[in-house]
Design an enzyme around this catalytic site. Structure first.
Site, PDB file in Angstrom:
ATOM      1  N   THR A  22     -18.625  -8.356  20.515  1.00 36.11           N
ATOM      2  CA  THR A  22     -18.507  -9.310  19.405  1.00 36.11           C
ATOM      3  C   THR A  22     -18.993 -10.692  19.788  1.00 36.11           C
ATOM      4  O   THR A  22     -19.602 -11.400  18.996  1.00 36.11           O
ATOM      5  CB  THR A  22     -17.050  -9.373  18.927  1.00 36.11           C
ATOM      6  OG1 THR A  22     -16.685  -8.101  18.442  1.00 36.11           O
ATOM      7  CG2 THR A  22     -16.874 -10.380  17.810  1.00 36.11           C
TER       8      THR A  22
ATOM      9  N   THR B 159     -14.436  -6.518  23.538  1.00 32.77           N
ATOM     10  CA  THR B 159     -13.035  -6.639  23.935  1.00 32.77           C
ATOM     11  C   THR B 159     -12.303  -5.299  24.037  1.00 32.77           C
ATOM     12  O   THR B 159     -11.327  -5.198  24.768  1.00 32.77           O
ATOM     13  CB  THR B 159     -12.265  -7.542  22.954  1.00 32.77           C
ATOM     14  OG1 THR B 159     -12.434  -7.034  21.639  1.00 32.77           O
ATOM     15  CG2 THR B 159     -12.753  -8.968  23.036  1.00 32.77           C
ATOM     16  N   ASP B 160     -12.781  -4.275  23.301  1.00 31.14           N
ATOM     17  CA  ASP B 160     -12.000  -3.030  23.248  1.00 31.14           C
ATOM     18  C   ASP B 160     -11.696  -2.434  24.620  1.00 31.14           C
ATOM     19  O   ASP B 160     -10.581  -2.036  24.895  1.00 31.14           O
ATOM     20  CB  ASP B 160     -12.728  -1.979  22.390  1.00 31.14           C
ATOM     21  CG  ASP B 160     -12.358  -2.123  20.930  1.00 31.14           C
ATOM     22  OD1 ASP B 160     -11.819  -3.194  20.581  1.00 31.14           O
ATOM     23  OD2 ASP B 160     -12.593  -1.180  20.154  1.00 31.14           O
TER      24      ASP B 160
ATOM     25  N   LYS C 148      -5.418  -5.033  26.469  1.00 28.45           N
ATOM     26  CA  LYS C 148      -5.555  -5.518  25.088  1.00 28.45           C
ATOM     27  C   LYS C 148      -4.352  -4.984  24.320  1.00 28.45           C
ATOM     28  O   LYS C 148      -4.196  -3.772  24.168  1.00 28.45           O
ATOM     29  CB  LYS C 148      -6.861  -4.998  24.470  1.00 28.45           C
ATOM     30  CG  LYS C 148      -7.153  -5.596  23.100  1.00 28.45           C
ATOM     31  CD  LYS C 148      -8.488  -5.103  22.535  1.00 28.45           C
ATOM     32  CE  LYS C 148      -8.847  -5.886  21.261  1.00 28.45           C
ATOM     33  NZ  LYS C 148     -10.107  -5.464  20.664  1.00 28.45           N
TER      34      LYS C 148
END
Lengths: 419, 559
Positions: free
Chosen positions: A85, A160-161, A239
């Site tokens: 992202t 980020t995942d 996360k």
């Protein structure tokens, strides 16, 4: 007539002038999308269109590239971009967000970066982080090793995942790291004013340039406000929210530092390896590892299927490290058979706290009778990453039990829970 | 940047400011989506239905697929940095006394946060309004007089009130666009009072006329562009008695100034009552750099700046007699930004009327808000799917009853003209209709009065603000209909500001037997009193417990 052309469309209801836009492949194809002069997009049923005229053909814009000037008084930081992202733009073909930013674009987007450090930019790959495979981590580690020859620290921009998988894998791949490797990303794409990308990037560059640690960390928003970013140990981070800016949390650990937008670094945990002179080298990876999350009525066949391909298994058990060994299913027998061929390791679904091989009879059966190794307070994803590296070592079990990159803590402090 | 990669002027201008935004929210009306911590849900069906109804009432043409867009807004009023907006219908019309007025667009968007506090470097917004569906209806350039503008605004308002939209101050807002011949389209936001519209239009037309005059004068003086150097006047003014200047210098700031060639007298020219070109320069400086304002030579000596200092500034800036100058005192960085913004505005003056969005002041004048945004600030909202509007779907949506129609219907139900209009305009209208059907023993007008006027009566008589809900009204009307309480008790019950069902018992009417016993007690206790005195006593003591007529009858019977 192609997307980007300025066109005039005549339908039974009237005439529309605007820019023709591409139609995402996943949406029904009987609609033509037009961007009107006002900037609004509208959808017109294609079958209504009687006449199409091109007014002006689309011309590909020439991007302006930032010129980077070297300042010998500043430290040097390498930005390795991998996608995600933080590097996303709107894709007019799919209507979704896609990864395309190269590292130079970051410098242009955030000119303040050049006041913190001399930026060297390398585009290592362009992927969404959920698509990462073991070879990608190997490639990243090689790029880091190369960059560290000249840079004072490395920043990796990443989706980020699976960022915490990457931070773990790199923590084990890079042996005797002498400088900081900071992984960062964004929970909001950079096209919007509220993006967290700018601050995350600034704080990461600051940390890579001047933090005195020498380990792999994740640097992301510490709160939902733009207060500070936290520096989180690469092997003790996860996360923990699908969408919040402050989704990344230290688990069974204290954040190492807070990095403020003005450049101040506040150390919050002294336990980390410091920068030093020395030589960093690379370990190797074997991706034949499986993670199985257990549940009360799990089928023994699931373990057996995994064991066919895997050279080691991480079992994410319940509570202190329990498995259903005494219901009518034959999990115990299956595990006894498997453990003769490949090593089994136990972590907990609770994430917080540590597993224990001897509190209950069940746990003793699993550890003593079956021979599974209990991984203390190591996170499942960290265990998965570590096992990939451990499989390439001489003594896999011994490597798994040794604290390599802060993945075990010896004492859990009261305030490290749910923060 | 929009899809095309162009930077929008309005967006770029805001991005320069370096402001801090604070958001005030509470759990009742703000969730993670409002805080931009969670992706949005799909567009609310009910809101789209209202947009379609409005589109139908304007005879507009619908798009076949609604595309949700992001409109870049960088003033902080949206936590995301953009406002979600979509074009639903186009090319409608509305009739006015002077002929048809076109409605080029009906747009459905989400409302922004509202400003609570605006200090120099921080702005605070409250998020209770953020995300509420908002319809933007634009009219074509067919309105030619201030009066016509007010008429059309009222007409659109009546159409909106026929649909299920919120009522109350600020729920229908008018943005007025004004342009005169040779001028430019200027958008004026924030006019809440319809009565102000004619004056706003008039004063904006005046402003544009005056700006065009300034343009002509600049041409005459041969000013083609304002090229000037920013100079540091801190040492020249180090002993100044002006509070602004000494304040800035004591705070390690600076006084910066520019010479403005051939502009003497023009910066002080009035463009609207009490607002000069200098005010417009100052507005731009404030917005660009968060400074408190600027000084220009046409307003000096004043504000503690003396003739002697003016001479020194003139000398330092090398001003000729026909030149003007401008000063800003703040931190050096901000002063410089502020002067650049003023120079920009001066250059705009050479061209005439700049394309701006302005905010309406209470006196009908306007203040600069931002540059007029362009198409480049719109790009697709990638988190929400487009919505197909088939003919079937549009046809299936029934039109709401028009307000005028409703008023006539209410009159037929037995309301006087004023009450009928009040009821039809009220947000209690549907409640009123339900109650009329349910309580056929009560007079329609009485139901309307309770719903629509008691709040106001209690505020006037007792200075108490009450907010009864539907259940309170229903309990009250049920008790009245079943003759369990008297009409006299209604105000007393409501002004207690408690749930009606909890306190109703206190106001219950006495049974005939109980009443007779009470009356006898009063008669016995006041034997020497004339009958009217007894009636007065009884009325006072039994107020709300029985009808007055009954009390009088019983006193007479028992005396």
């Amino acid at each position: 007539m192609k997307p980007g052309d300025r066109v005039k469309l005549t339908t039974s209801e009237g005439t529309f002038e605007g820019t023709l836009l591409p139609r995402p492949a996943l949406l029904s194809s009987d609609i033509t999308v037009l961007k009107l002069k006002t900037g609004y997009n509208i959808g017109i049923e294609s079958k209504k269109i009687e006449k199409r005229t091109v007014l002006q053909e689309y011309q590909t814009p020439v991007p302006v590239r930032a010129k980077i000037v070297h300042d010998p008084a500043l430290p040097t930081v390498a930005i390795l971009s991998t996608g995600g992202t933080i590097a996303s733009r709107v894709d007019y073909r799919t209507g979704g967000v896609y990864a395309d930013y190269s590292a130079e674009d970051f410098v242009m987007m955030c000119p303040e970066l050049s006041k913190i450090a001399n930026i060297k930019a390398v585009k290592v790959m362009s992927m969404m982080s959920e698509d990462a495979v073991a070879a990608d981590w190997q490639k990243m580690a090689e790029a880091i090793l190369e960059s560290l020859k000249t840079a004072d620290g490395v920043v990796i921009t990443h989706g980020t995942d699976t960022m915490h998988f990457t931070s773990s894998v790199l923590s084990f791949l890079l042996e005797n790291l002498t400088k900081p490797v900071i992984i960062t990303g964004a929970q909001r794409s950079i096209d919007r004013g509220s993006s967290d990308a700018f601050m995350n990037l600034m704080c990461s560059i600051k940390a890579a340039a001047s933090w005195d640690g020498a380990c792999v960390t994740i640097c992301m928003h510490g709160t939902i406000s733009d207060d500070y970013c936290t520096l989180l140990r690469g092997t003790k981070v996860r996360k923990m929210h699908t969408s919040r800016r402050d989704a990344f949390r230290a688990i069974n650990d204290e954040p190492l530092a807070r990095v403020y937008a003005n450049g101040r670094i506040e150390i919050t945990n002294q336990e980390y390896p410091k920068r030093h002179e020395g030589k960093t080298s690379l370990r190797e990876l074997d991706n034949r590892v499986g993670i199985i999350t257990t549940y009360p009525d799990i089928e023994p066949a699931i373990f057996e299927e995994h064991a066919k391909r895997a050279k080691g298994l991480i079992i994410v058990a319940t509570g202190l490290g329990n498995l259903p060994l005494h219901n009518k299913k034959t999990v115990k027998q299956a595990l006894q058979k498997i453990s003769k061929k490949i090593p089994l390791f136990i972590c907990s679904q609770t994430l917080y706290g540590r597993v224990n091989p001897s509190v209950y009879a069940n746990l003793r059966e699993l550890s003593i009778e079956i021979g599974a190794t209990y991984l203390s307070d190591m996170l499942p994803e960290t265990a998965y990453a570590k096992l990939m590296v451990a499989l390439t070592c001489k003594n896999t079990k011994e490597f798994m039990k040794t604290n390599i990159a802060g993945e075990f803590t010896t004492r859990e402090l009261d305030d490290a829970f749910l923060r | 940047m929009g899809e095309t990669g162009e930077i929008d002027i309005a967006a770029a201008q805001q991005a320069m400011k370096g402001k801090h935004y604070l958001y005030e929210c509470n759990d009742e009306n703000a969730c993670l989506i409002d805080l931009d911590e969670e992706p949005p849900r799909n567009m609310r069906e009910e809101a789209l239905t209202v947009a379609i109804q409005v589109g139908k009432l304007f005879n507009a043409q619908f798009v076949d697929e609604v595309q949700v867009m992001r409109k870049t807004v960088v003033d902080g009023s949206n936590t995301t940095g953009f406002q979600r907006t979509s074009l639903v219908a186009m090319n409608g019309t509305i009739e006015s006394k002077h002929g048809p007025i076109t409605i080029p667009t009906v747009i459905l968007e989400e409302d922004s946060g509202r400003i609570i506090k605006d200090e120099n470097e921080r702005t605070m917004f409250r998020l209770d309004r953020l995300g509420i569906p908002l319809l933007e209806i634009s009219t074509g350039p067919d309105i030619h007089s201030p009066d016509e503008c007010a008429e059309v605004a009222e007409k659109i308002g009546r159409i909106l009130r026929s649909c299920n939209v919120k009522r109350g101050l600020g729920t229908i807002r008018q943005d007025v666009n004004v342009s005169i011949e040779g001028g430019t389209r200027v958008e004026i936001k924030g006019a809440q009072d319809l009565a102000l519209l004619p004056k706003l239009v008039e004063l904006e037309a005046l402003r544009q006329e005056n700006l065009l005059e300034i343009k002509k004068e600049l041409e005459k003086r041969g000013v083609k562009s304002i090229m000037t150097q920013i100079q540091d006047l801190s040492s020249t003014l180090s002993r100044s008695q002006s509070n602004v200047i000494s304040g800035a210098l004591n705070n390690k700031g600076a006084v910066l100034g520019i010479r403005v060639q051939n502009c003497k007298g023009l910066i002080g020219k009035e463009v609207q009552p009490k607002r000069r070109l200098g005010t417009e320069l100052s507005d731009r400086a404030k917005t660009a750099a968060s400074v408190k304002g600027l000084f220009h030579s046409d307003e000096l000596p004043n504000y503690g700046i003396t003739d002697g200092e003016i001479a020194a500034i003139t000398k330092k800036l090398e001003c000729a007699p026909q030149d003007a100058f401008i000063l800003v005192a703040d931190t050096k960085e901000k002063s410089e930004l502020a002067l650049r913004a003023a120079i920009q505005r001066l250059n705009d003056a050479i061209k005439g009327v700049p394309k701006e969005v302005r905010r309406a002041n209470e006196d009908g004048t306007t203040t600069f808000l931002r540059m007029m945004p362009g198409a480049a600030r719109l790009y697709p909202e990638t988190d929400v799917l487009p919505i197909r509007l088939t003919k079937k779907r549009i046809d299936a949506i029934a039109l709401p009853e028009l307000l005028d129609h409703k008023i006539t219907r209410y009159e037929k139900l037995g309301l006087g003209k004023d009450l009928a209009e009040l009821a039809a305009n009220s947000e209690h209208a549907s409640l009123f209709e339900t109650f009329v059907k349910k309580f056929n023993k009560l007079k329609t007008a009485y139901i309307a009065e309770i719903l629509l006027t008691t709040e106001k009566n209690i505020r006037r008589q007792f200075n108490i603000a009450i907010t009864p809900n539907a259940e309170d009204f229903e309990t009250l009307l049920t008790a009245l209909s079943e003759e369990k309480i008297s009409k006299e008790s209604v105000l007393d019950i409501l002004k207690e500001k408690k749930p009606v069902k909890e306190i109703l018992g206190k106001y219950a009417l006495l049974s005939d037997r109980e009443l007779e016993l009470e009356v006898k007690k009063i008669v016995d206790a006041n034997k020497g009193m004339p009958i009217n005195g007894r009636i007065g006593k009884a009325m006072q003591q039994l107020r709300g417990k029985a009808s007055g007529q009954k009390i009088v009858e019983l006193i007479k019977k028992n005396s």
